[in-house]
Scaffold this motif. Sequence first.
Motif, short mmCIF file in Angstrom:
data_model
loop_
_atom_site.label_atom_id
_atom_site.label_comp_id
_atom_site.label_asym_id
_atom_site.label_seq_id
_atom_site.Cartn_x
_atom_site.Cartn_y
_atom_site.Cartn_z
N ALA A 127 -3.17 8.07 6.93
CA ALA A 127 -4.67 8.38 6.59
C ALA A 127 -4.94 8.11 5.37
O ALA A 127 -5.90 7.49 4.61
N GLU A 128 -3.89 8.13 4.14
CA GLU A 128 -4.10 7.91 2.67
C GLU A 128 -4.05 6.25 2.78
O GLU A 128 -4.95 5.82 1.87
N ARG A 129 -3.19 5.79 3.43
CA ARG A 129 -2.98 4.35 3.36
C ARG A 129 -4.49 3.86 3.66
O ARG A 129 -4.76 2.76 3.24
N ALA A 130 -4.81 4.22 5.01
CA ALA A 130 -6.24 3.66 5.18
C ALA A 130 -7.45 3.86 4.17
O ALA A 130 -8.27 3.10 4.07
N LEU A 131 -7.23 5.09 3.31
CA LEU A 131 -8.40 5.28 2.57
C LEU A 131 -7.86 4.17 1.25
O LEU A 131 -8.99 3.85 0.57
N LEU A 132 -6.74 3.97 1.12
CA LEU A 132 -6.48 2.91 -0.04
C LEU A 132 -6.82 1.72 0.35
O LEU A 132 -7.67 0.93 -0.56
N VAL A 133 -6.93 1.24 1.53
CA VAL A 133 -7.42 -0.19 2.03
C VAL A 133 -8.84 0.02 1.77
O VAL A 133 -9.50 -0.85 1.28
N LYS A 134 -9.57 0.90 2.14
CA LYS A 134 -11.03 1.01 2.38
C LYS A 134 -11.48 0.89 0.74
O LYS A 134 -12.42 0.41 0.14
N ALA A 135 -10.51 1.47 -0.23
CA ALA A 135 -10.91 1.60 -1.76
C ALA A 135 -10.83 0.06 -2.05
O ALA A 135 -11.72 -0.18 -3.15
N LEU A 136 -9.86 -0.53 -1.76
CA LEU A 136 -9.84 -1.93 -2.31
C LEU A 136 -10.74 -2.77 -2.00
O LEU A 136 -11.40 -3.49 -2.83
N VAL A 137 -11.18 -2.80 -0.63
CA VAL A 137 -12.37 -3.64 0.00
C VAL A 137 -13.67 -2.93 -0.85
O VAL A 137 -14.64 -3.99 -1.13
N ALA A 138 -13.96 -1.75 -0.89
CA ALA A 138 -15.19 -1.48 -1.67
C ALA A 138 -15.00 -1.83 -3.00
O ALA A 138 -16.08 -2.21 -3.69
N TRP A 139 -13.80 -1.69 -3.72
CA TRP A 139 -13.82 -2.20 -5.32
C TRP A 139 -14.11 -3.70 -5.56
O TRP A 139 -14.85 -4.12 -6.30
N CYS A 140 -13.37 -4.38 -4.41
CA CYS A 140 -13.71 -5.83 -4.50
C CYS A 140 -15.28 -6.17 -4.30
O CYS A 140 -15.62 -7.34 -5.16
N GLY A 141 -15.82 -5.63 -3.47
CA GLY A 141 -17.27 -5.88 -3.37
C GLY A 141 -18.05 -5.53 -4.48
O GLY A 141 -19.02 -6.06 -4.80
N ASP A 142 -17.89 -4.33 -5.18
CA ASP A 142 -18.73 -3.77 -6.21
C ASP A 142 -18.28 -4.87 -7.43
O ASP A 142 -19.27 -5.10 -8.34
N LEU A 176 1.09 -1.35 0.19
CA LEU A 176 -0.07 0.13 0.02
C LEU A 176 0.86 1.24 0.12
O LEU A 176 1.42 1.69 1.08
N LEU A 177 1.47 1.62 -1.11
CA LEU A 177 1.97 2.75 -1.47
C LEU A 177 1.23 4.14 -0.93
O LEU A 177 0.17 4.41 -1.69
N ALA A 178 1.43 4.99 0.12
CA ALA A 178 0.84 6.10 0.53
C ALA A 178 1.68 7.12 1.11
O ALA A 178 2.87 7.08 1.53
N ARG A 179 1.26 8.47 1.12
CA ARG A 179 2.03 9.49 1.16
C ARG A 179 1.82 9.52 2.86
O ARG A 179 2.72 10.35 3.81
N SER A 180 0.73 9.12 3.48
CA SER A 180 0.34 9.27 4.91
C SER A 180 -0.39 8.09 5.45
O SER A 180 -0.79 7.17 4.75
#
Length: 409
Positions: A131-146, A125-129
């Motif tokens: 908080a942004e790493r947490a957003l990236l995890v959230k995006a991954l799970v949401a996309w897999c669900g979709d 999870l490449l991220a600048r912070s």
Amino acid sequence: MKKDSNDYVIRVLDSPLKLNASEWNALLAAQSPCEAANPFMRHEYLAALHESGSATSETGWTPRFVTLWQGKSLAGACPLYLKAHSYGEYVFDWAWANAYQQHGLDYYPKAVAAVPFTPVPGARLLARSAAERALLVKALVAWCGDENLSSLHLLFTADEDAAACEEAGLMLRHTVQFHWKNNSYRDFDDFLASLNQEKRKKIRQERRKVHDAGISFRWSLGKDISQADWDFFYRCYERTYYEHGNAPYLSRDFFQRMQDTMPENWLLFVAEGDAGGKRQPIAASLIAVSAASAAGPSDAAAPSLTAYGRYWGALARVDCLHFEACYYQPLQWCIEHGYQRFEGGAQGEHKMARALLPVKTTSAHWLAHPSFADAVERFLEREGAGIQSYMNDLERRNPFRRAGPAAPI
């Protein structure tokens, strides 16, 4: 494309080539020093896997790189693949797939965040912070669900990734690898002196067998590796795979791209023996070295110079040649060139006899089906207890003398 409430935009790309290499590598460089130096997360490495045909839809690795943007800035990125099988991952979930099949459910395709065919821990999870790493995890799970995928798996994650995944409710799973740490050894004999008598004697015996067989070694680093040596290495690598009944995961074109785009990250050992009245190469071991090493061996400013045991092959059978080419020659080289770590790759309890100590690695998992998620969580609790017991047993078999170094972190 999806927009987050904080004006972040999520884009899912179907090829690593659609990402700017400089932007990706700059994001990698923003991770912790150890993760930033990992060569396997460089854009050049991931692009070579794709362009060479080694990791593509045709081989069961369909790229779906998830990216997080704030305006025109790349704030986060993850190498994600849709998988039609579980080969080339080294974190085994075949039993999970079988359980799905027995219940009439599809386990594949699944989503895997990993470097294909490369069981080396590092940032996923490449991220600048944070908080942004947490957003990236959230995006991954949401996309897999979709996408109605069965599951998401982040393999061989960095500690920061594991923490973000656990905070997001993903399940953590541990496996064991074996890594070596340079305890400021003066030379190989000094290293041997740190081992208990049994292990010290065994290593000397194994090295003597190779020496007595008339085998010598030479090494080349970076651009000093000749085209002929790259060709010879691949001949050995390919033959060894076929001898074990498998086609090689990586093509010759992949290694050509490594030679062209990342030469500073490769160290080659070539074994030579007598054949037909002259010296001939008979085996090769290809080692990756961390990006920090490009500044030169023994660079005091480097965060942690690391070598990674990766690929090997031989055209002739010589007793203990594998151990010499893949462990003793690289360890001796690391000592002589100021490298702090050598990672021996996946599995292999036999590596402890060569002074590589057990290290826990971590993966993170999300399963869409609630009942299967509950079952896997219970399984991971039992497996985790077993892994810890196994680690404790391995520690009791530490090959070092009582005053020897602690396990690598």
